[in-house]
Design an enzyme around this catalytic site. Structure first.
Site, short mmCIF file in Angstrom:
data_model
loop_
_atom_site.label_atom_id
_atom_site.label_comp_id
_atom_site.label_asym_id
_atom_site.label_seq_id
_atom_site.Cartn_x
_atom_site.Cartn_y
_atom_site.Cartn_z
N ARG A 1 -7.93 74.45 -5.82
CA ARG A 1 -8.86 73.64 -5.01
C ARG A 1 -8.81 72.18 -5.42
O ARG A 1 -9.10 71.29 -4.63
CB ARG A 1 -10.29 74.21 -5.13
CG ARG A 1 -11.32 73.41 -4.34
CD ARG A 1 -12.61 74.19 -4.11
NE ARG A 1 -13.17 74.74 -5.33
CZ ARG A 1 -13.77 74.03 -6.28
NH1 ARG A 1 -13.89 72.74 -6.17
NH2 ARG A 1 -14.26 74.62 -7.37
N TYR B 1 -13.13 66.32 21.90
CA TYR B 1 -13.25 67.70 21.43
C TYR B 1 -14.71 68.01 21.12
O TYR B 1 -15.40 67.27 20.41
CB TYR B 1 -12.38 67.90 20.18
CG TYR B 1 -12.38 69.31 19.70
CD1 TYR B 1 -11.69 70.30 20.41
CD2 TYR B 1 -13.07 69.69 18.56
CE1 TYR B 1 -11.69 71.61 19.98
CE2 TYR B 1 -13.08 71.01 18.12
CZ TYR B 1 -12.39 71.97 18.83
OH TYR B 1 -12.40 73.27 18.41
N LYS C 1 -3.15 74.01 16.36
CA LYS C 1 -2.57 73.87 17.69
C LYS C 1 -1.06 73.72 17.61
O LYS C 1 -0.36 74.66 17.30
CB LYS C 1 -3.25 72.71 18.42
CG LYS C 1 -4.78 72.68 18.30
CD LYS C 1 -5.46 73.86 18.99
CE LYS C 1 -6.93 74.02 18.63
NZ LYS C 1 -7.76 72.84 18.74
N ASP D 1 -7.92 61.29 16.55
CA ASP D 1 -7.59 62.71 16.67
C ASP D 1 -6.30 62.77 17.50
O ASP D 1 -6.31 62.55 18.71
CB ASP D 1 -8.73 63.46 17.35
CG ASP D 1 -8.50 64.97 17.36
OD1 ASP D 1 -7.31 65.39 17.36
OD2 ASP D 1 -9.48 65.73 17.38
#
Ligand SMILES: *Cc1c(COP(=O)(O)O)cnc(C)c1O
Length: 380
Positions: free
Chosen positions: A52, A104, A200, A175
């Protein structure tokens, strides 16, 4: 990534080569392909301690591929929204956020949620109103751009907006999911950060959630890493591996799907039961001139309105067989849905269908779509 085959070639190679070659090891005996490394922790003394915090080799391969395409240093996240939330996390208390009127839904919700908690205020501007964006650059702490926009596919004049004088310390974020970094490079235009929902096009097979944020600003890169670490918004090992696998064919998939999308858009324009076709590559599209100037390719998404009512549009979605009635986009398979059916999207035209065109044969797709429209019209 000292061992990578790619880093020194990011500028020398064409992006079609980069997506295939980047992120691979070069040491003799190393696996040719990027290994799936399911690891939370590493043997101490090698610099990498805990996944992490320092990441894993699989995440780094994804970051190298996407970072090289976008032209900056990338941070991979568990989803596109995680990457976006990490950018919003950079804002000071009381910040002014400017969003496109069409964007979005998750981003609009994230912004509204933070505004309701008193963290920032939100203003919305039309994607194509460049003058309004230039004005907002003077006072906004975050200009959030999405282009082409979802689902109306408006194309923003990013070169003008990203280069505009802005408030010191302000972030201009793009974006870049719909364009992909193959068709548009926001960092080259002056954006602070470019975000991909790797769910995507990068992944391209509807089998993972991942996100990537890329910047040239070293402090912002560090801050995004810290945001990932503190929120725990880390990519899964398998997801990062699959995203790398998917990215290898990104250029090929995009080329084919983009070709299909133009064919379908041109045929839809002539369809007697279709009233509006939105595709950035059509001369009739409101932002066609900007799209030609700003985008290398026009993308794979089409939004079109049917003549009739919502029930008719729903029936078309039930009649397609090859095109799948599903949300999301950017995959090998074509998907379609009626956007106004989604809670929160009722402001959209009632019959608007958003079609994400895949890599199937264009004539097969057309036969399916045209057949579904005719069957629905006949009440079948
Ligand atoms: C899907 C999408 C997102 C969100 O990405 P997730 O990976 O679903 O979190 C953000 N922006 C755009 C344009 C998208 O299409």
């Amino acid at each position: 990534m000292t061992s990578s085959a790619g880093s020194e070639h990011a500028k020398e190679w064409k992006q079609e080569t980069w997506v295939v070659a980047a992120g691979r090891a070069v040491e003799p005996g190393a696996p040719l392909n990027v290994p799936l490394v399911p690891a939370s922790n590493f043997i101490l003394g090698g610099g990498r301690v805990y996944a992490r915090d320092e990441g894993t080799p699989t995440w780094e391969a994804l970051e190298e591929i996407v970072g090289g395409l976008e032209g900056g240093r990338a941070v991979a996240f568990s989803s596109g929204m995680a990457a976006i939330a990490a950018v919003f996390d950079q804002l000071p208390a009381g910040a002014v956020v400017v969003l496109p009127d069409d964007c979005y839904q998750g981003v609009a919700h994230l912004a509204a949620h933070g505004a309701a908690k008193g963290r920032w205020s939100v203003q919305r501007l039309p994607v194509e109103d460049t003058a309004a964006w230039l004005g907002a650059a003077k006072y906004a702490d975050l200009l959030w751009l999405e282009s082409p926009s979802n689902p109306l596919l408006a194309v923003a004049d990013l070169p003008a907006i990203c280069a505009a004088p802005r408030k010191p310390g302000a972030i201009v974020a793009v974006d870049n999911t719909f364009a992909t970094p193959l068709n548009q490079k926001p960092l080259d235009m002056g954006a602070t950060v470019s975000v991909q929902s790797a769910t995507k096009f990068i992944g391209g097979h509807s089998d993972l959630l991942a996100g990537v944020a890329t910047t040239r600003d070293e402090r912002l890169w560090q801050a995004l890493r810290t945001a990932r670490e503190l929120a725990g918004a880390t990519p899964g090992a398998l997801e990062a591996f699959l995203a790398v696998r998917g990215a290898r064919t990104l250029a090929l998939r995009l080329e084919r799907a983009q070709h299909n999308a133009l064919v379908l858009a041109q045929r839809l324009v002539r369809h007697p039961l279709v009233s509006v076709v939105r595709y950035p590559g059509l001369p009739s599209h409101p932002t066609y001139a900007t799209a030609r100037r700003v985008l290398k390719g026009f993308g794979t998404i089409i939004s079109f309105d049917l003549k009739g009512d919502a029930a008719f549009a729903d029936a078309v979605c039930r009649h397609v067989r090859l095109i799948r009635h599903a949300t999301s986009l950017g995959a090998v398979e074509s998907t379609m849905e009626r956007r106004a059916a989604i809670p929160g999207q009722e402001h959209l035209p009632a019959t608007l269908l958003r079609l994400s065109v895949g890599i199937e044969d264009a004539d097969d797709l057309w036969a399916d779509l045209d057949g579904a429209i005719r069957a629905a019209a006949a009440g079948a």
